[in-house]
Design an enzyme around this catalytic site. Structure first.
Site, PDB file in Angstrom:
ATOM      1  N   CYS A   1       0.867  -1.372  -0.021  1.00  0.00           N
ATOM      2  CA  CYS A   1      -0.183   0.081   0.030  1.00  0.00           C
ATOM      3  C   CYS A   1       0.781   1.144   0.005  1.00  0.00           C
ATOM      4  O   CYS A   1       0.263   2.402  -0.319  1.00  0.00           O
ATOM      5  CB  CYS A   1      -0.963  -0.034   1.286  1.00  0.00           C
TER       6      CYS A   1
ATOM      7  N   HIS B   1      -3.171   7.329   2.882  1.00  0.00           N
ATOM      8  CA  HIS B   1      -3.577   5.916   2.441  1.00  0.00           C
ATOM      9  C   HIS B   1      -4.885   5.764   3.152  1.00  0.00           C
ATOM     10  O   HIS B   1      -5.154   5.923   4.233  1.00  0.00           O
ATOM     11  CB  HIS B   1      -2.677   4.968   2.720  1.00  0.00           C
TER      12      HIS B   1
ATOM     13  N   ASN C   1     -10.165  -0.340   0.187  1.00  0.00           N
ATOM     14  CA  ASN C   1      -8.690   0.060   0.153  1.00  0.00           C
ATOM     15  C   ASN C   1      -8.076  -0.478  -1.103  1.00  0.00           C
ATOM     16  O   ASN C   1      -8.141  -1.781  -1.437  1.00  0.00           O
ATOM     17  CB  ASN C   1      -8.134  -0.988   1.328  1.00  0.00           C
TER      18      ASN C   1
HETATM   19  O1  UT7 Z   1      -3.443  -1.165   3.938  1.00  0.00           O
HETATM   20  C1  UT7 Z   1      -3.050  -1.993   4.779  1.00  0.00           C
HETATM   21  C2  UT7 Z   1      -4.096  -2.813   4.991  1.00  0.00           C
HETATM   22  N1  UT7 Z   1      -4.286  -3.194   6.597  1.00  0.00           N
HETATM   23  C3  UT7 Z   1      -5.284  -2.524   7.010  1.00  0.00           C
HETATM   24  O2  UT7 Z   1      -5.704  -1.469   6.829  1.00  0.00           O
HETATM   25  C4  UT7 Z   1      -5.668  -3.271   8.433  1.00  0.00           C
HETATM   26  C5  UT7 Z   1      -5.857  -2.432   9.585  1.00  0.00           C
HETATM   27  N2  UT7 Z   1      -6.805  -2.974  10.591  1.00  0.00           N
HETATM   28  C6  UT7 Z   1      -7.978  -2.747  10.517  1.00  0.00           C
HETATM   29  O3  UT7 Z   1      -8.486  -1.944   9.537  1.00  0.00           O
HETATM   30  C7  UT7 Z   1      -8.900  -3.365  11.523  1.00  0.00           C
HETATM   31  O4  UT7 Z   1      -8.372  -4.009  12.438  1.00  0.00           O
HETATM   32  C8  UT7 Z   1     -10.057  -4.229  10.721  1.00  0.00           C
HETATM   33  C9  UT7 Z   1     -11.128  -3.650  10.156  1.00  0.00           C
HETATM   34  C10 UT7 Z   1      -9.158  -5.501   9.982  1.00  0.00           C
HETATM   35  C11 UT7 Z   1     -10.855  -5.058  12.098  1.00  0.00           C
HETATM   36  O5  UT7 Z   1     -11.307  -4.321  13.026  1.00  0.00           O
HETATM   37  P1  UT7 Z   1     -11.141  -4.493  14.449  1.00  0.00           P
HETATM   38  O6  UT7 Z   1     -11.995  -3.629  15.218  1.00  0.00           O
HETATM   39  O7  UT7 Z   1      -9.634  -4.738  14.645  1.00  0.00           O
HETATM   40  O8  UT7 Z   1     -12.003  -5.932  14.598  1.00  0.00           O
HETATM   41  P2  UT7 Z   1     -11.299  -7.342  15.159  1.00  0.00           P
HETATM   42  O9  UT7 Z   1     -10.264  -7.816  14.008  1.00  0.00           O
HETATM   43  O10 UT7 Z   1     -10.771  -7.238  16.433  1.00  0.00           O
HETATM   44  O11 UT7 Z   1     -12.699  -8.212  15.147  1.00  0.00           O
HETATM   45  C12 UT7 Z   1     -13.649  -7.967  16.050  1.00  0.00           C
HETATM   46  C13 UT7 Z   1     -14.464  -9.141  15.635  1.00  0.00           C
HETATM   47  C14 UT7 Z   1     -14.440 -10.697  15.771  1.00  0.00           C
HETATM   48  O12 UT7 Z   1     -15.140 -11.288  16.409  1.00  0.00           O
HETATM   49  P3  UT7 Z   1     -15.059 -11.732  18.022  1.00  0.00           P
HETATM   50  O13 UT7 Z   1     -13.839 -12.518  18.064  1.00  0.00           O
HETATM   51  O14 UT7 Z   1     -15.086 -10.480  18.789  1.00  0.00           O
HETATM   52  O15 UT7 Z   1     -16.341 -12.510  18.320  1.00  0.00           O
HETATM   53  C15 UT7 Z   1     -14.126 -10.788  14.159  1.00  0.00           C
HETATM   54  O16 UT7 Z   1     -14.378 -12.264  14.163  1.00  0.00           O
HETATM   55  O17 UT7 Z   1     -15.241  -8.823  14.363  1.00  0.00           O
HETATM   56  C16 UT7 Z   1     -15.395 -10.210  13.741  1.00  0.00           C
HETATM   57  N3  UT7 Z   1     -15.267  -9.870  12.404  1.00  0.00           N
HETATM   58  C17 UT7 Z   1     -16.333  -9.515  11.281  1.00  0.00           C
HETATM   59  N4  UT7 Z   1     -17.623  -9.841  11.755  1.00  0.00           N
HETATM   60  C18 UT7 Z   1     -18.558  -9.361  10.780  1.00  0.00           C
HETATM   61  C19 UT7 Z   1     -14.065  -9.719  11.690  1.00  0.00           C
HETATM   62  N5  UT7 Z   1     -14.472  -9.647  10.362  1.00  0.00           N
HETATM   63  C20 UT7 Z   1     -15.847  -9.341  10.097  1.00  0.00           C
HETATM   64  C21 UT7 Z   1     -16.639  -9.255   9.087  1.00  0.00           C
HETATM   65  N6  UT7 Z   1     -18.019  -9.066   9.409  1.00  0.00           N
HETATM   66  N7  UT7 Z   1     -16.313  -8.983   8.010  1.00  0.00           N
END
Ligand code: UT7
Length: 354
Positions: free
Chosen positions: A111, A250, A280
């Site tokens: 990215c 970004h 993204n």
């Molecule tokens: O350009 C570089 C690319 N990388 C990035 O930009 C990544 C940077 N990170 C992020 O943007 C965030 O960490 C995410 C958007 C990927 C995730 O957000 P988060 O607030 O860190 O959520 P999390 O990974 O802690 O997940 C929270 C919950 C989990 O469930 P439990 O374990 O709390 O029950 C996940 O299983 O959300 C669940 N989950 C979803 N639920 C519905 C994960 N993906 C999804 C989904 N739909 N698509």
């Protein structure tokens, strides 16, 4: 020493839209989760290849600069999703747009690739190796989305943006300074599995292929590194955060953008955001955002614009650019992708790996 100044800009976003509601139909997710966690409402899915989008964005940028493709002496494509490993996407773009006098090179810094491209272009111009460089950021990430991996499949989209950087003798404008960084000890935080020489032919190439990441860890690193890169680059050129007119970050997650802006002490009006529409697009986000900021009149002559990015590697970068006098294109191009009748969901379903 010559300055590198932005004289042209352009974008290509494919027509097929894939909304969060579409994704609800094919995986265990909701519009509410995606929008509140990332700021994304929809993204685009491309019906042709990365170099096709890159070529269209590049032609718009060349026209905006008032140049012809033959005027370009270096053509850089930042991408981690090239059409093929060989030839480079840049060589394919060269043939498609007729930039026959250019050298060509692809850059993969995930990215952060577009900022690395700007850095290479700026260095080549300052060193007298080039005078008119086309830098394109282009990605077709839909090719690597795995609908069984909901943590990443909802975040990425396809698109391309481009700028022309030209040599200038005006010390008041152009790229004032840049910082490009990387920490290869963090490679495991963001990866596309089952690609490259590590994976032998007998490995299951399609079903297992996925973009995989440790979202929270990347989130934490992103905010720290982007804010640091911005303040380092400003310090390098004798300016402060108070001098910044517009931050073009970004577009990976609205919460990352907000946290970075807060750390930098910028108000929402000083930050350009379009993640809701495209998700993204990796190396594509910054040149697409810059083009839209110009189209919307958010860039004024003499503005100090700061770009920041982070991505797989982990890589990160910051650039401080003093905008010149012109904020309107010199010429318009009618370059466009071939027509497409399919919806975003139909295009996803048509991939061999879904
Ligand atoms: O350009 C570089 C690319 N990388 C990035 O930009 C990544 C940077 N990170 C992020 O943007 C965030 O960490 C995410 C958007 C990927 C995730 O957000 P988060 O607030 O860190 O959520 P999390 O990974 O802690 O997940 C929270 C919950 C989990 O469930 P439990 O374990 O709390 O029950 C996940 O299983 O959300 C669940 N989950 C979803 N639920 C519905 C994960 N993906 C999804 C989904 N739909 N698509």
């Amino acid at each position: 020493m010559k300055r590198a100044t932005v004289t042209g800009w352009g974008k290509c976003v494919p027509p097929a839209v894939l909304s969060n509601f579409d994704l609800e139909q094919v995986m265990d997710t909701t519009d509410e989760w995606i929008h509140t966690r990332s700021g994304i409402k929809e993204r685009r899915v491309c019906h042709v290849e990365t170099s096709d989008m890159a070529a269209v964005a590049g032609q718009h940028a060349i026209a905006a600069a008032g140049l012809d493709p033959e005027d370009i002496d270096m053509l850089l494509v930042a991408t981690c999703t090239p059409d093929r490993l060989i030839p480079s996407a840049a060589a394919m773009v060269q043939a498609k747009i007729g930039a026959h006098n250019a050298g060509t090179l692809d850059i993969n810094a995930a990215c952060t690739g577009f900022l690395y491209g700007m850095g290479i272009a700026t260095g080549m111009i300052a060193g007298g190796l080039a005078t008119r460089v086309l830098v394109i950021g282009a990605e077709k990430l839909s090719a690597f989305l795995n609908l069984r991996e909901r943590t990443t499949a909802v975040l990425f989209g396809d698109g391309a943006g481009a700028v022309v950087l030209e040599a200038s003798d005006d010390p008041e404008e152009g790229v004032l300074g840049m910082e490009l960084g990387s920490d290869g000890r963090l490679t495991q935080l963001l990866t596309v599995t089952h690609t490259g020489t590590e994976y032998p032919p007998e490995a299951p190439p399609y079903e297992e292929r996925t973009i995989w990441m440790e979202g929270r860890e990347i989130f934490r690193n992103a905010v720290v590194k982007m804010a640091e890169a911005a303040s380092n680059v400003l310090e390098q050129v004798g300016l402060t955060l108070e001098d910044v007119d517009l931050l073009v970050p970004h577009q990976a997650n609205i919460r990352i953008i907000d946290a970075t802006a807060k750390r930098m002490g910028l108000s929402p009006e000083q930050v350009y955001v379009n993640i809701a529409s495209y998700g993204n697009t990796s190396a594509g986000t910054i040149p697409i955002a810059l083009t839209e900021a110009l189209e919307e009149g958010r860039v004024n002559p003499g503005d100090l614009i700061v770009f920041v990015a982070f991505g797989g590697g982990l890589t990160w970068g910051g650039a401080a650019v003093r905008w010149g006098r012109r904020t309107k294109p010199v010429n318009a191009s009618d370059a466009a992708l071939p027509p497409n009748e399919k919806t975003g969901l139909q295009l996803l379903a048509a991939r061999p790996r879904t």
